[in-house]
Design an enzyme around this catalytic site. Structure first.
Site, PDB file in Angstrom:
ATOM      1  N   HIS A 108       0.827  -1.195   0.000  1.00 48.93           N
ATOM      2  CA  HIS A 108       0.000   0.000   0.000  1.00 48.93           C
ATOM      3  C   HIS A 108       0.865   1.249   0.000  1.00 48.93           C
ATOM      4  CE1 HIS A 108       0.247   0.772   4.376  1.00 48.93           C
ATOM      5  NE2 HIS A 108       0.390  -0.524   4.408  1.00 48.93           N
ATOM      6  N   SER A 140      -6.604   4.039   4.241  1.00 51.17           N
ATOM      7  CA  SER A 140      -6.655   2.646   4.660  1.00 51.17           C
ATOM      8  C   SER A 140      -7.053   1.758   3.489  1.00 51.17           C
ATOM      9  CB  SER A 140      -7.656   2.463   5.806  1.00 51.17           C
ATOM     10  OG  SER A 140      -8.951   2.301   5.291  1.00 51.17           O
ATOM     11  N   LYS A 141      -6.572   0.525   3.567  1.00 55.19           N
ATOM     12  CA  LYS A 141      -6.850  -0.420   2.498  1.00 55.19           C
ATOM     13  C   LYS A 141      -8.352  -0.641   2.341  1.00 55.19           C
ATOM     14  CE  LYS A 141      -2.638  -3.128   2.996  1.00 55.19           C
ATOM     15  NZ  LYS A 141      -2.042  -4.442   3.093  1.00 55.19           N
ATOM     16  N   ARG A 142      -9.036  -0.630   3.473  1.00 53.63           N
ATOM     17  CA  ARG A 142     -10.454  -0.944   3.426  1.00 53.63           C
ATOM     18  C   ARG A 142     -11.272   0.149   2.753  1.00 53.63           C
ATOM     19  NH1 ARG A 142     -12.973  -0.614   7.802  1.00 53.63           N
ATOM     20  NH2 ARG A 142     -11.128  -0.113   9.003  1.00 53.63           N
TER      21      ARG A 142
END
Ligand code: GLU
Length: 479
Positions: free
Chosen positions: A18, A252-254
């Site tokens: 990321h 954030s990845k989410r």
């Protein structure tokens, strides 16, 4: 003279690379390159439920795509390997035993349920979640309770004290011993937890400076306690500011698909542009915006790493990408463009000269390789569809003789180049006594289907003789 610095990037392979990880890797890499030091890649894969080989590969691929190369790490064995934590278990075992023998760590037999129950009781009482500290129940335990497994906890020194470090970015930071507890070093199954494995590895790998995200500031205190317990000189620390998404929430990845480095590759962003974008998330050099890798290496230092969060600006990424499409040599961009056209079904012979022409013709307008491929697609296809409005306006009875004239003259051209083609359009319009646009625009609509394209000579050159004639004939044959 101090020895050359050794820095590291220590990702946990639990997903793709990321942007925050890429930035940490980049800052460390730049620091190492500038100082003539070594950049080490260590894979922190002890979380066996979440670590996957696919994720290791994704991280390596991401770094490779960005051109962040490591001196030691997976695939580059050095004197301090292995570089996967799961292959260093003997080392963790050795230091665990040593610390227990010296009374600096101890086995704790409290079960998870017991700890959880105590934690909720404390939190209920204080009303403050996240403040529970282990009471030291097993600190002085000498018996081995039957049927219970044990974790290993670090023994905080008795009495008052404080732990301080001078962060290279944030300045001095202090914590009282009373704010720390006897933290878990090793799980019941023998797997080291992050703070423990990290210190053992940073030390045994000869790391001189630990550069990582600000979310790890609080981990630095237990880690420093461990250095102290082992009688080891700790490295320097530099903590980098948070990165916020366009919505100003922590990236954030989410929540943020753009956190995935490789998404940008798929979207047609150049690695040079993403690297440039990433380096500016928390670091600056005067007002410089377009920065090459070479300049980054020349200029990077921790003095200019900021303390406030970097915010994701999507327009800036697009702008940088366009700058880099213009700055890089056309053959380089052409090579990167090819897969985007192929993905759209275009067959490209090796070294197709049209690719470079597309780059030169479209880099002023397209912001990404993908957009460039989409715009250029119709130049690679056979035949054309005319936009209704453009055709009605420009493919008229009046323009037909002009088109026919152009068709005839270009067919006879000995050389199919933008200047010779422009020359034809100019000549035909002069002979007809009309402005050049009166000829160029019908030709443009006839051959591209719309009213927007590069210069007319450039457009026809790109299409090639055969395809141009085919399209002009088709336009002339329109009812
Ligand atoms: N594995 C940790 C992470 O990915 C490393 C943190 C550190 O650099 O110490 O967050």
């Amino acid at each position: 003279m101090a020895s050359a610095p050794r820095v590291r990037f220590a990702p946990s392979p639990t997903g793709y690379l990321h942007i925050g990880g890429a930035r940490t890797a980049l800052f460390n890499y730049l620091y190492a390159r500038r100082q003539g030091g070594a950049f080490i890649l260590r894979i922190e894969d002890t979380d066996q439920e979440r670590s996957t080989p696919e994720s290791v590969k994704a991280i390596l691929d991401g770094l490779e795509w960005l051109g962040i190369d490591w001196d030691e790490g997976p695939g580059k064995e050095g004197a301090h390997g292995p570089y996967f934590q799961t292959q260093r278990m003997d080392l963790y075992r050795k230091y665990t035993e040593q610390l227990i023998a010296e009374g600096k760590a101890y086995r704790c037999y409290c079960t998870r349920e017991e700890i959880d129950a105590r934690r909720s009781a404390v939190e209920k009482q204080t009303g403050k979640p996240g403040t529970y500290k282990y009471e030291g129940t097993c600190r002085n335990r000498t018996d081995v309770p039957e049927g219970r497994t044990s974790v290993v906890r670090f023994r905080m020194p008795d009495g008052e004290g404080r732990v301080t470090f001078d962060d290279k970015v944030l300045g001095p930071i202090t914590k009282e011993y009373s704010d720390l507890d006897d933290w878990v070093m090793v799980r019941a199954d023998g797997i080291p937890l992050y703070n423990f494995g990290c210190v053992i590895d940073d030390y045994t790998m000869g790391i001189t400076l630990v550069g990582r995200g600000q979310e790890h500031v609080n981990s630095t205190f237990p880690q420093l306690m461990l250095y102290q317990a082992l009688g080891w000189q700790p490295p320097d620390f530099a903590h980098f500011p948070l990165i916020l998404g366009p919505d100003r929430e922590k990236l954030s990845k989410r929540k943020h698909p753009e956190a995935d480095v490789m998404l940008h590759k798929r979207n047609g962003i150049l690695p040079e542009a993403l690297l440039n974008f990433v380096v500016r998330l928390g670091w600056s050099h005067g007002n410089e915006e377009v920065i090459s890798r070479q300049q980054m290496v020349e200029w990077f230092d921790f003095d200019h790493v900021g303390t406030t969060s970097g915010v994701w600006n999507p327009d800036k990424l697009m702008w940088l990408n366009q700058q880099w499409m213009k700055l890089l040599p056309a053959p380089v961009v052409a090579e990167r463009l090819a897969p985007f056209l192929q993905a759209r079904g275009v067959e490209l012979p090796p070294g197709d000269p049209r690719l470079e022409r597309v780059v030169l013709a479209f880099r002023e307008r397209a912001k990404t390789l993908d957009e460039m491929a989409a715009t250029a697609l119709k130049y690679f296809q056979h035949g054309v569809e005319w936009e209704e409005k453009a055709a009605t306006k420009h493919l008229t009875a009046d323009s037909r003789p002009l088109l026919a004239r152009v068709r005839e003259e270009v067919a006879a051209l000995p050389q199919w180049t933008a200047p010779t083609l422009d020359e034809v359009v100019k000549r035909v319009s002069e002979q007809a006594g009309v402005g050049m646009g009166k000829v160029a625009q019908p030709v443009r609509v006839a051959t591209t289907g719309g009213t927007v394209s590069p210069g007319i000579g450039e457009t026809l050159e790109l299409l090639g003789r055969e395809e141009t004639l085919h399209r002009l004939d088709a336009a002339l044959a329109r009812p």
